[in-house]
Design a protein around this motif. Structure first.
Motif, mmCIF file in Angstrom:
data_model
loop_
_atom_site.group_PDB
_atom_site.id
_atom_site.type_symbol
_atom_site.label_atom_id
_atom_site.label_comp_id
_atom_site.label_asym_id
_atom_site.label_seq_id
_atom_site.Cartn_x
_atom_site.Cartn_y
_atom_site.Cartn_z
ATOM 1 N N ARG A 1 54.550 -19.032 8.493
ATOM 2 C CA ARG A 1 53.794 -19.814 8.279
ATOM 3 C C ARG A 1 52.354 -19.846 9.295
ATOM 4 O O ARG A 1 52.621 -19.618 10.339
ATOM 5 N N GLY A 2 51.509 -20.266 8.600
ATOM 6 C CA GLY A 2 50.162 -20.275 9.693
ATOM 7 C C GLY A 2 49.689 -21.342 9.802
ATOM 8 O O GLY A 2 48.651 -21.713 10.935
ATOM 9 N N ASP A 3 50.141 -22.427 9.495
ATOM 10 C CA ASP A 3 49.545 -24.126 9.862
ATOM 11 C C ASP A 3 49.853 -24.416 11.502
ATOM 12 O O ASP A 3 49.342 -25.012 11.919
ATOM 13 N N THR A 4 50.766 -23.722 12.038
ATOM 14 C CA THR A 4 51.005 -23.605 13.476
ATOM 15 C C THR A 4 49.850 -23.306 14.259
ATOM 16 O O THR A 4 49.732 -23.423 15.705
ATOM 17 N N PHE A 5 49.041 -22.425 13.844
ATOM 18 C CA PHE A 5 47.874 -21.724 14.356
ATOM 19 C C PHE A 5 46.838 -22.516 14.690
ATOM 20 O O PHE A 5 46.241 -22.811 13.324
ATOM 21 N N PRO A 6 46.098 -23.096 15.463
ATOM 22 C CA PRO A 6 44.879 -23.840 15.644
ATOM 23 C C PRO A 6 43.703 -23.056 14.800
ATOM 24 O O PRO A 6 43.586 -21.828 15.162
ATOM 25 N N GLY A 7 43.111 -23.581 14.049
ATOM 26 C CA GLY A 7 42.146 -23.052 13.342
ATOM 27 C C GLY A 7 42.727 -22.760 11.988
ATOM 28 O O GLY A 7 41.814 -22.275 11.011
ATOM 29 N N LEU A 8 43.768 -22.953 11.607
ATOM 30 C CA LEU A 8 44.224 -22.493 10.286
ATOM 31 C C LEU A 8 44.919 -23.608 9.793
ATOM 32 O O LEU A 8 45.523 -24.835 10.694
ATOM 33 N N GLY A 9 45.133 -23.752 8.405
ATOM 34 C CA GLY A 9 45.825 -25.023 7.686
ATOM 35 C C GLY A 9 47.377 -24.721 7.122
ATOM 36 O O GLY A 9 47.723 -23.249 7.201
ATOM 37 N N ASN A 10 47.635 -25.358 6.261
ATOM 38 C CA ASN A 10 49.059 -25.046 5.676
ATOM 39 C C ASN A 10 48.917 -24.252 4.216
ATOM 40 O O ASN A 10 49.843 -23.888 3.686
ATOM 41 N N ASP A 11 47.647 -23.692 4.083
ATOM 42 C CA ASP A 11 47.475 -22.556 3.050
ATOM 43 C C ASP A 11 47.378 -21.169 3.620
ATOM 44 O O ASP A 11 46.792 -20.290 2.875
ATOM 45 N N TRP A 12 47.757 -21.046 4.883
ATOM 46 C CA TRP A 12 47.823 -19.549 5.374
ATOM 47 C C TRP A 12 49.358 -18.898 5.610
ATOM 48 O O TRP A 12 50.087 -19.913 5.927
ATOM 49 N N LEU A 13 49.413 -17.744 5.458
ATOM 50 C CA LEU A 13 50.729 -16.996 5.701
ATOM 51 C C LEU A 13 50.331 -15.519 6.372
ATOM 52 O O LEU A 13 49.434 -15.013 6.212
ATOM 53 N N ARG A 14 50.936 -15.299 7.265
ATOM 54 C CA ARG A 14 50.983 -14.063 7.942
ATOM 55 C C ARG A 14 51.968 -12.975 7.670
ATOM 56 O O ARG A 14 53.221 -13.575 7.509
#
Length: 355
Positions: free
Chosen positions: A316-329
């Protein structure tokens, strides 16, 4: 400039794999699959006969120094790069630390745990998450940046990062994934002409040693000495020291270089497959240069849950500052695994769009 704490800085990719004990295909953790290789396991196992003696890190430290063309006084071995972030946070007296995000969250977490107030510089999606040096405050006396950056997979030019150096500033560059970049063209490891430079490296990712905890710091001798004083006695175990020494040998470096080229080929296959989903609203951060890619897509949280049901773990990407819950790595894997994943992604997107 941002200082909010609205992200779970302690969430890491391994949680995606072990949350419910399901047997998932792992695209969440950026450790190279099929590692550690047999020869490396044998070298680590060979050190077990020496466990009665206290660890002696001199040979491993010398091997790391030789690999980067540095004197040993510029090398500090650590229990993974994560320990190095804790040492930096505790040992350096800084007034205004700045962390460039999105990036690995452990540096900020360590700084906050040590009582520092941390400023964030958030790189922008519209700029491709590329570094804009003008956005770094001039009075920042500690700047932390990843290269290539986790999770964006952006590889910043070495000259641009070196341009952040200032008198009285410590410039920390996390190069944990640099050995996965063919030829390491933008590496700062080994440079002695950049004042205040601290480079962190990890042997976890390429060699599959996350459970062994081994990494190192390259810095000016005075900085190394301060960090070393903050370490507990014998911080790196004898098996980890054996692994570090082995991974610096010419044949190991050649194997890592070959793996980097294979990762680049596999990443191109993953990117090509993901590009087929642009009509579904999927967008990739490009060019990706690390062993992972960052994707933005509608209903990403639902897609991630559907992928779990289909047997795949992604980060999930939303735990990275600058990203939201619409991101995946997504970690780069071999072509067969990627093909299976792309089929699952197609299904997950369909399910998410009809919820």
């Amino acid at each position: 400039m941002h200082t909010d704490r609205g992200h779970d800085l302690r969430h890491h990719g391994d949680a995606e794999v072990r949350d419910d004990g399901a047997a998932l295909v792992d695209l969440a953790v950026n450790v190279r699959t099929g590692t550690p290789p047999v020869w490396l396991r044998e070298r680590v196992a060979g050190a077990l006969g020496s466990l009665a003696a206290y660890p002696d890190g001199r040979a491993a430290r010398a091997a790391v120094a030789a690999r980067h063309g540095l004197p040993v006084e510029r090398v500090l071995l650590t229990a993974g790069a994560a320990e190095a972030f804790v040492l930096l946070a505790r040992a350096l007296k800084v007034r205004r630390p700045v962390v460039v995000h999105p990036q690995f969250t452990e540096p900020e977490a360590a700084l906050r745990d040590a009582g520092h107030s941390v400023d964030r510089v958030l790189l922008r999606e519209e700029d491709g998450f590329r570094l804009d040096v003008a956005r770094i405050p001039e009075d920042a006396d500690l700047v932390v940046i990843g290269n290539p950056t986790n999770p964006t997979s952006v590889l910043h030019p070495a000259a641009t990062i070196a341009g952040l150096a200032r008198p009285g500033r410590t410039l920390v560059v996390d190069e944990a994934f640099m050995d996965a970049v063919p030829g390491e063209p933008e590496a700062l490891a080994g440079r002695t002409d950049v004042p205040g430079l601290v480079v962190l490296r990890s042997l976890t990712k390429t060699w599959g040693l996350a459970g062994l905890r081994i990494g190192y710091v390259l810095a000016e001798p005075g900085t190394v000495a301060r960090l070393e004083r903050a370490q507990p006695l014998w911080p790196v175990s004898t098996p980890a020291l054996a692994a570090a020494e082995a991974c610096m040998e010419p044949q190991a470096l050649a194997e890592a270089a070959h793996a980097a080229h294979r990762i680049a080929t596999d990443r191109a296959h993953l990117v090509a497959g993901l590009s087929e989903f642009t009509t579904d609203g999927l967008r990739l951060v490009q060019p990706a240069e690390g062993p992972f890619v960052l994707a933005r897509l509608p209903h990403a949280a639902a897609v991630r849950h559907h992928l779990r049901d289909l047997g795949f773990a992604v980060r999930r990407g939303d735990t990275f500052p600058g990203l939201g819950n619409d991101w995946l790595r997504l970690a780069v894997r071999d072509r067969t695994t990627v093909n299976s994943f792309l089929q699952a992604l197609d299904r997950a997107l369909t399910l998410a769009s009809h919820r």
